[in-house]
Write a protein that holds these residues in place. Structure first.
Motif, PDB file in Angstrom:
ATOM      1  N   LEU A 337       0.876  -1.157   0.054  1.00 45.62           N
ATOM      2  CA  LEU A 337       0.003  -0.059  -0.017  1.00 45.62           C
ATOM      3  C   LEU A 337       0.890   1.182   0.021  1.00 45.62           C
ATOM      4  N   ILE A 338       1.921   1.271   0.804  1.00 44.58           N
ATOM      5  CA  ILE A 338       2.854   2.443   0.698  1.00 44.58           C
ATOM      6  C   ILE A 338       3.284   2.732  -0.489  1.00 44.58           C
ATOM      7  N   ASP A 339       3.947   1.600  -0.938  1.00 47.75           N
ATOM      8  CA  ASP A 339       4.386   1.632  -2.480  1.00 47.75           C
ATOM      9  C   ASP A 339       3.391   2.095  -3.561  1.00 47.75           C
ATOM     10  N   HIS A 340       2.177   1.753  -3.177  1.00 55.16           N
ATOM     11  CA  HIS A 340       1.140   2.368  -4.214  1.00 55.16           C
ATOM     12  C   HIS A 340       1.065   3.784  -4.128  1.00 55.16           C
ATOM     13  N   MET A 341       0.862   4.134  -3.001  1.00 55.95           N
ATOM     14  CA  MET A 341       0.572   5.706  -2.786  1.00 55.95           C
ATOM     15  C   MET A 341       1.487   6.382  -3.087  1.00 55.95           C
ATOM     16  N   VAL A 342       2.824   6.091  -2.788  1.00 58.84           N
ATOM     17  CA  VAL A 342       3.893   6.676  -3.166  1.00 58.84           C
ATOM     18  C   VAL A 342       4.343   6.724  -4.647  1.00 58.84           C
ATOM     19  N   GLN A 343       4.182   5.679  -5.239  1.00 60.64           N
ATOM     20  CA  GLN A 343       4.536   5.613  -6.539  1.00 60.64           C
ATOM     21  C   GLN A 343       3.412   6.163  -7.559  1.00 60.64           C
ATOM     22  N   GLY A 344       2.188   6.249  -7.094  1.00 64.20           N
ATOM     23  CA  GLY A 344       1.189   6.639  -8.178  1.00 64.20           C
ATOM     24  C   GLY A 344       0.917   8.381  -7.896  1.00 64.20           C
ATOM     25  N   ALA A 347       4.255  13.870  -7.734  1.00 62.91           N
ATOM     26  CA  ALA A 347       5.629  13.966  -7.635  1.00 62.91           C
ATOM     27  C   ALA A 347       6.722  12.946  -7.508  1.00 62.91           C
ATOM     28  N   PHE A 348       6.032  11.792  -7.710  1.00 60.15           N
ATOM     29  CA  PHE A 348       7.169  10.628  -7.579  1.00 60.15           C
ATOM     30  C   PHE A 348       8.407  10.675  -8.520  1.00 60.15           C
ATOM     31  N   PRO A 349       8.132  11.122  -9.532  1.00 58.60           N
ATOM     32  CA  PRO A 349       9.535  11.128 -10.580  1.00 58.60           C
ATOM     33  C   PRO A 349      10.662  12.550  -9.687  1.00 58.60           C
ATOM     34  N   GLN A 415      -0.081  19.237  -5.604  1.00 58.64           N
ATOM     35  CA  GLN A 415       0.602  17.944  -5.976  1.00 58.64           C
ATOM     36  C   GLN A 415       1.893  18.002  -5.780  1.00 58.64           C
ATOM     37  N   ASP A 416       2.770  18.691  -5.051  1.00 58.71           N
ATOM     38  CA  ASP A 416       4.095  18.720  -4.830  1.00 58.71           C
ATOM     39  C   ASP A 416       4.643  17.925  -4.013  1.00 58.71           C
ATOM     40  N   LEU A 417       6.015  17.944  -3.573  1.00 58.70           N
ATOM     41  CA  LEU A 417       6.793  16.996  -2.941  1.00 58.70           C
ATOM     42  C   LEU A 417       6.248  16.924  -1.373  1.00 58.70           C
ATOM     43  N   ASP A 418       5.950  18.066  -1.162  1.00 57.45           N
ATOM     44  CA  ASP A 418       5.212  18.212   0.547  1.00 57.45           C
ATOM     45  C   ASP A 418       4.118  17.382   0.522  1.00 57.45           C
ATOM     46  N   TYR A 424       2.449  10.023   2.295  1.00 51.89           N
ATOM     47  CA  TYR A 424       3.038   8.941   2.710  1.00 51.89           C
ATOM     48  C   TYR A 424       2.989   8.734   4.306  1.00 51.89           C
ATOM     49  N   LEU A 425       3.120   9.946   4.846  1.00 48.01           N
ATOM     50  CA  LEU A 425       2.779   9.922   6.485  1.00 48.01           C
ATOM     51  C   LEU A 425       1.431   9.210   6.817  1.00 48.01           C
ATOM     52  N   ALA A 426       0.519   9.771   6.179  1.00 46.88           N
ATOM     53  CA  ALA A 426      -0.864   9.440   6.380  1.00 46.88           C
ATOM     54  C   ALA A 426      -1.123   8.098   6.419  1.00 46.88           C
ATOM     55  N   THR A 427      -0.599   7.459   5.335  1.00 50.65           N
ATOM     56  CA  THR A 427      -0.794   5.923   4.859  1.00 50.65           C
ATOM     57  C   THR A 427      -0.055   5.218   5.944  1.00 50.65           C
ATOM     58  N   VAL A 428       1.132   5.575   6.526  1.00 48.93           N
ATOM     59  CA  VAL A 428       1.923   4.795   7.603  1.00 48.93           C
ATOM     60  C   VAL A 428       1.091   4.967   8.810  1.00 48.93           C
ATOM     61  N   GLN A 429       0.512   6.068   8.907  1.00 50.12           N
ATOM     62  CA  GLN A 429      -0.349   6.185  10.452  1.00 50.12           C
ATOM     63  C   GLN A 429      -1.522   5.469  10.240  1.00 50.12           C
TER      64      GLN A 429
END
Length: 506
Positions: A337-344, A347-349, A415-418, A424-429
């Motif tokens: 799930l973390i990979d899915h949220m971050v890679q999608g 700002a991932f590139p 949709q920036d890096l912030d 990502y933090l919200a997904t981990v939480q």
């Protein structure tokens, strides 16, 4: 490990088959990891929710990594070999050749992976029977278990697969068969994923009720009628053919296996915590919860007496630690799930480029970026307006509802890096809150959990560990030996060798 003498120069090999790779370790008698190797394995997704692998590809990868970890030592000092693996379903014909588990008829792809969700209608029908065996899986069977997958094969691939099948193995049991030629199954696999009872054996009425009376008729020979506890020595050890494949001497002791999460649980739940000033020192092992967190997460708690927890698998007797009942909570997707949220994220590139420039992983970069933007407040408060519901692949525990979907609320136009870092933090939480929900269900049923013991890939992520401590309010213990799953597999080999009297750590 317990018992046994401590002669120098005795080694054990643990082999761990995960979702995306096979890993091996050379471990000494003190449980110290001396050498490590890994090798990727193939996965196929021919259609949505269908996930397949190849048993021949996986065995070949086992051979590569085992040969690597024993380089530079006298292989005659290797005393035992233990396997653990994901609880995927391997299908072979009567001559032990692969059979296709797919509509394309590709027999190389003969494994239905643990995370495969094709058998949705089958699991609904099984659960509608309300059969008594279901009380030992939290009241509701998961689509990730083997009975619904077997029923799917019978109903969808009758001619190409079902009628030709001679052997259905849990992947850990396939590996021990491949190494020894012994078709005995591990108590761990059969109890946790196949509805076997350590006390009563198979329940004929269950298989007849769900339409798989075939197994009853042939005395369960296709799914296992010889069952051994994890760590028991199999046959005469490594066959000459398997020994050549693995780069080890013939006759090396091979253990009855464990599911991968259970190997991790075995590797950490009995950890010696004396002398570190930890609050769990002197507390019973039943107060510990082992959390094995990788692609998915498993939450392993043990008890002296059976505890029935709605929506949590078990109680399973002696499935991980001999003489104890095991309850197993879980989250179907965590690392995935973390990979899915971050890679999608848009700002991932940019994230990839910046992380590469710093020679960091994307997650190490994100963790440092969160520290940068948190200002004076604790990092957890960055998500005050952003929330994730993490059940993108259904809920395994404690809601036990495979139809649930994921959700994100609080999105903005930027949709920036912030934004990516905060998502990502919200997904981990969200994952940590899922762990808390599982603990609360276990405690309401009678468990008393006071300390978390984390292992697996995500336990190497400081943010993931910190959020679990913050959100559960419990201390989190990390083992000095980070590869706890491999240590668990090696413990099996050490037990099978006879150098240790038991896998027991208490």
């Amino acid at each position: 490990m317990s018992g046994g003498d401590q002669e120098p120069g005795r080694y054990y090999v643990g082999v761990d088959v995960g979702t995306g790779s096979v890993r091996a370790a050379l471990v000494d008698q003190r449980g110290v990891l001396l050498a490590f190797a890994d090798q990727p394995i193939n996965k196929w997704e021919p259609q949505f929710s269908h996930h397949e692998q190849s048993s021949e590809d996986i065995w070949a990868a086992c051979c590569v990594v085992t040969k690597k970890v024993v380089q530079g030592i006298d292989v005659n000092q290797v005393r035992g070999l233990g396997f653990d693996a994901t609880c995927s379903l391997v299908v072979l014909d009567k001559q032990f050749h692969p059979l296709p588990v797919n509509l394309e008829g590709d027999s190389r792809r003969n494994i239905i992976m643990w995370l495969d969700h094709r058998a949705v209608s089958q699991v609904h029908r099984i659960n509608e029977t309300q059969h008594s065996v279901l009380q030992y899986v939290g009241g509701v069977m998961s689509v990730e278990m083997q009975a619904p997958k077997l029923l799917w094969l019978k109903e969808n691939l009758r001619e190409t697969c079902w009628d030709k099948a001679g052997h259905f193995f849990d992947l850990p049991d396939f590996l021990s068969w491949k190494a020894t030629g012994v078709t005995a199954r591990s108590l761990c696999s059969l109890v946790c994923k196949w509805t076997y009872s350590a006390e009563k054996g198979w329940d004929d009425s269950f298989w007849k009720t769900i339409g798989l009376e075939d197994f009853v008729a042939d005395n369960y020979s296709k799914i296992g009628n010889q069952v051994l506890p994890p760590g028991a020595s199999l046959g005469n050890g490594l066959t000459p053919e398997a020994a050549k494949d693995l780069g080890l001497p013939a006759g090396v002791a091979v253990a009855a296996s464990l599911i991968d999460a259970h190997a991790g649980g075995l590797g950490v739940i009995g950890a010696d915590v004396r002398g570190h000033g930890l609050s769990c020192e002197g507390q019973p092992v039943t107060s510990r919860l082992a959390v094995i967190c990788g692609t998915s997460s498993c939450h392993m708690g043990i008890s002296r007496d059976p505890i029935f927890v709605p929506g949590v698998w078990g109680p399973y007797f002696s499935a991980m630690v001999p003489g104890f009942w095991l309850n197993e909570g879980g989250q179907s997707v965590t690392g995935k799930l973390i990979d899915h949220m971050v890679q999608g994220h848009a700002a991932f590139p940019e994230l990839q480029a910046k992380a590469a420039a710093r020679c960091q992983s994307v997650y190490a970069y994100l963790n440092s970026h969160l520290d940068l933007i948190k200002k004076a407040q604790p990092v957890g408060f960055l998500t005050v307006d952003l929330h994730v519901w993490p059940d993108f692949h259904g809920n395994r525990s404690p809601l036990a509802d495979l139809t649930l979907k994921g959700m994100v609320t609080g999105l903005k136009l930027s949709q920036d890096l912030d934004d990516l870092a905060i998502l990502y933090l919200a997904t981990v939480q969200a994952i940590a809150f899922g762990t808390r929900l599982i603990i609360e269900a276990m405690e309401a049923a009678g468990h008393s959990v006071s300390t978390l013991f984390l292992c697996g890939g995500l336990s190497k992520n400081p943010l993931f560990v910190q959020m679990h401590a913050d959100i559960t309010g419990m201390p989190v213990i990390l083992s000095q030996e980070v590869e706890s799953v491999l240590v668990g597999a090696a413990i099996l080999g050490a037990c099978a060798s006879g150098d240790f009297a038991s896998v027991q750590i208490l």
